[in-house]
Design an enzyme around this catalytic site. Sequence first.
Site, PDB file in Angstrom:
ATOM      1  N   ASP A  18      -4.808  12.516  13.085  1.00 25.83           N
ATOM      2  CA  ASP A  18      -4.196  13.151  11.913  1.00 25.83           C
ATOM      3  C   ASP A  18      -2.681  13.108  12.142  1.00 25.83           C
ATOM      4  O   ASP A  18      -2.153  13.819  12.991  1.00 25.83           O
ATOM      5  CB  ASP A  18      -4.705  14.596  11.781  1.00 25.83           C
ATOM      6  CG  ASP A  18      -4.142  15.303  10.543  1.00 25.83           C
ATOM      7  OD1 ASP A  18      -3.060  14.911  10.071  1.00 25.83           O
ATOM      8  OD2 ASP A  18      -4.785  16.263  10.073  1.00 25.83           O
ATOM      9  N   TYR A  54      -5.876  21.627  12.396  1.00 23.35           N
ATOM     10  CA  TYR A  54      -5.670  22.258  11.083  1.00 23.35           C
ATOM     11  C   TYR A  54      -6.894  23.113  10.694  1.00 23.35           C
ATOM     12  O   TYR A  54      -8.043  22.663  10.858  1.00 23.35           O
ATOM     13  CB  TYR A  54      -5.433  21.148  10.046  1.00 23.35           C
ATOM     14  CG  TYR A  54      -5.318  21.637   8.636  1.00 23.35           C
ATOM     15  CD1 TYR A  54      -4.191  22.323   8.207  1.00 23.35           C
ATOM     16  CD2 TYR A  54      -6.345  21.431   7.720  1.00 23.35           C
ATOM     17  CE1 TYR A  54      -4.085  22.786   6.906  1.00 23.35           C
ATOM     18  CE2 TYR A  54      -6.248  21.877   6.418  1.00 23.35           C
ATOM     19  CZ  TYR A  54      -5.118  22.563   6.022  1.00 23.35           C
ATOM     20  OH  TYR A  54      -5.019  23.022   4.733  1.00 23.35           O
ATOM     21  N   LYS A  66       1.848  16.786   2.115  1.00 24.80           N
ATOM     22  CA  LYS A  66       2.962  17.319   2.895  1.00 24.80           C
ATOM     23  C   LYS A  66       4.164  16.366   2.818  1.00 24.80           C
ATOM     24  O   LYS A  66       4.672  16.153   1.746  1.00 24.80           O
ATOM     25  CB  LYS A  66       2.478  17.582   4.328  1.00 24.80           C
ATOM     26  CG  LYS A  66       1.087  18.239   4.403  1.00 24.80           C
ATOM     27  CD  LYS A  66       1.061  19.666   3.878  1.00 24.80           C
ATOM     28  CE  LYS A  66      -0.344  20.216   3.681  1.00 24.80           C
ATOM     29  NZ  LYS A  66      -1.227  20.182   4.840  1.00 24.80           N
ATOM     30  N   ARG A  85     -13.205   4.174  -9.939  1.00 24.40           N
ATOM     31  CA  ARG A  85     -13.620   4.795  -8.665  1.00 24.40           C
ATOM     32  C   ARG A  85     -13.597   3.748  -7.562  1.00 24.40           C
ATOM     33  O   ARG A  85     -13.172   4.001  -6.440  1.00 24.40           O
ATOM     34  CB  ARG A  85     -15.026   5.433  -8.800  1.00 24.40           C
ATOM     35  CG  ARG A  85     -15.614   5.837  -7.447  1.00 24.40           C
ATOM     36  CD  ARG A  85     -16.720   6.889  -7.505  1.00 24.40           C
ATOM     37  NE  ARG A  85     -17.625   6.762  -8.619  1.00 24.40           N
ATOM     38  CZ  ARG A  85     -18.572   5.811  -8.741  1.00 24.40           C
ATOM     39  NH1 ARG A  85     -18.736   4.899  -7.798  1.00 24.40           N
ATOM     40  NH2 ARG A  85     -19.347   5.772  -9.810  1.00 24.40           N
TER      41      ARG A  85
HETATM   42  C1  LIG Z   1      -2.653  20.276   4.987  1.00 24.33           C
HETATM   43  C2  LIG Z   1      -3.263  19.577   6.118  1.00 24.33           C
HETATM   44  C3  LIG Z   1      -4.527  18.976   6.009  1.00 24.33           C
HETATM   45  C4  LIG Z   1      -5.368  19.099   4.750  1.00 24.33           C
HETATM   46  O1  LIG Z   1      -4.794  18.405   3.697  1.00 24.33           O
HETATM   47  P1  LIG Z   1      -4.978  18.824   2.148  1.00 24.33           P
HETATM   48  O2  LIG Z   1      -4.154  17.809   1.441  1.00 24.33           O
HETATM   49  O3  LIG Z   1      -4.465  20.212   2.012  1.00 24.33           O
HETATM   50  O4  LIG Z   1      -6.425  18.719   1.844  1.00 24.33           O
HETATM   51  C5  LIG Z   1      -5.015  18.277   7.100  1.00 24.33           C
HETATM   52  N1  LIG Z   1      -4.313  18.179   8.249  1.00 24.33           N
HETATM   53  C6  LIG Z   1      -3.092  18.750   8.392  1.00 24.33           C
HETATM   54  C7  LIG Z   1      -2.368  18.599   9.680  1.00 24.33           C
HETATM   55  C8  LIG Z   1      -2.530  19.459   7.339  1.00 24.33           C
HETATM   56  O5  LIG Z   1      -1.342  20.040   7.501  1.00 24.33           O
END
Ligand SMILES: *Cc1c(COP(=O)(O)O)cnc(C)c1O
Length: 377
Positions: free
Chosen positions: A170, A98, A195, A46
Amino acid sequence: MKRKTQLIHGGIVGDEQTGAVSVPIYQVSTYKQEGAGKHTGYEYSRTGNPTRHALEELIKEIEGGYAGFAFGSGMAATTAVFMLFNSGDHVLITDDVYGGTYRVITKVLSRIGIEATFIDTSDIENIKKEIRPNTKAIYIETPTNPLLKITDLQQASSVAKQHHLLTIVDNTFSTPYWQNPIEKGADIVLHSATKYLGGHSDVVAGLAVVNSPKLAEDLHFIQNATGGILGPQDSWLLMRGIKTLGIRMEEHEFNTGKIVEFLLAHPAVTKVYYPGLKTHPNHLIAKKQARGFGGMVSFDVGSEEKAEQVLSKVKYFTLAESLGAIESLISIPSKMTHASIPSDRRKELGITDGLIRISVGLEDVEDLIEDLEEALK
Ligand SMILES: *Cc1c(COP(=O)(O)O)cnc(C)c1O
């Protein structure tokens, strides 16, 4: 080192002991100590794991930060970053953020006293207006999801610095291949690595990169204390995905450009949202702060009915949430990714029922265009 080279040779490469060219998957929870408290740098997975560490070094390098951290999902990374704040602190947040980010802030973090105001950060004046004495950070998504709005990172982070606020970005949509927010003044960069970074729809993961020793110490403390870490198998898969990020992003960009041209010329499409378009309100800012415009496009077909018809007819666009993978994906934000946002709020934001979002994949673009042409008939 140029970007594509760094994706392959950055971070920790291979295994000294065996000559293996990829970092081994250290599927282990604990490590033998020479004496009580005398260890090799790893004591419990961890706290730290060599495979995860290699990934954390890699994302740190490709984002140009001070330290990287890997989490079990994008939302785990985002939540860990919000744990830097205290009850009574206030954060400014991009309004069409998001859906999951909106949810954790309004339904979970609000319960422990973290206050948030959602604003259109693409207008810097909105940021200046909404800063309060207890504001601690500006949280930006750019481009946004699904309307592809752009916030000027340099301007926003300079306002933040004047008021001693953290700038958190982000960077999921652009990826470090096209955009490096830390270079533009951000303090923390977040990724849903699920993604583009993973890129193959086979892993859920989140990454955070910070720009200072103090933030690194604080975020590592939170990562270890709250425990939302990424496992070694998934860390390895992400490193594998990142090696091809450059060529994938170039090809996503190429295909997307062709599809945008097609959509613009189609009579059934009432509006196209893409930062690469000269008519996009913040096209010049997108061009200034990123090297590419990305593979996400949204377009309006006028009604929920028509949008559903398109979705039911496409062959190569898979109807699914998520984005950024090799296969093209299609969705209706108001019913899927943004369903957790109340409908009044969606209308305010401009997320109409006829809005379709596509994540352009790496299929032959001629097939993709033919597919959309048939579906739009
Ligand atoms: C998918 C997404 C998230 C969340 O990520 P997860 O891996 O699904 O928890 C956060 N920000 C954006 C822009 C996203 O497309």
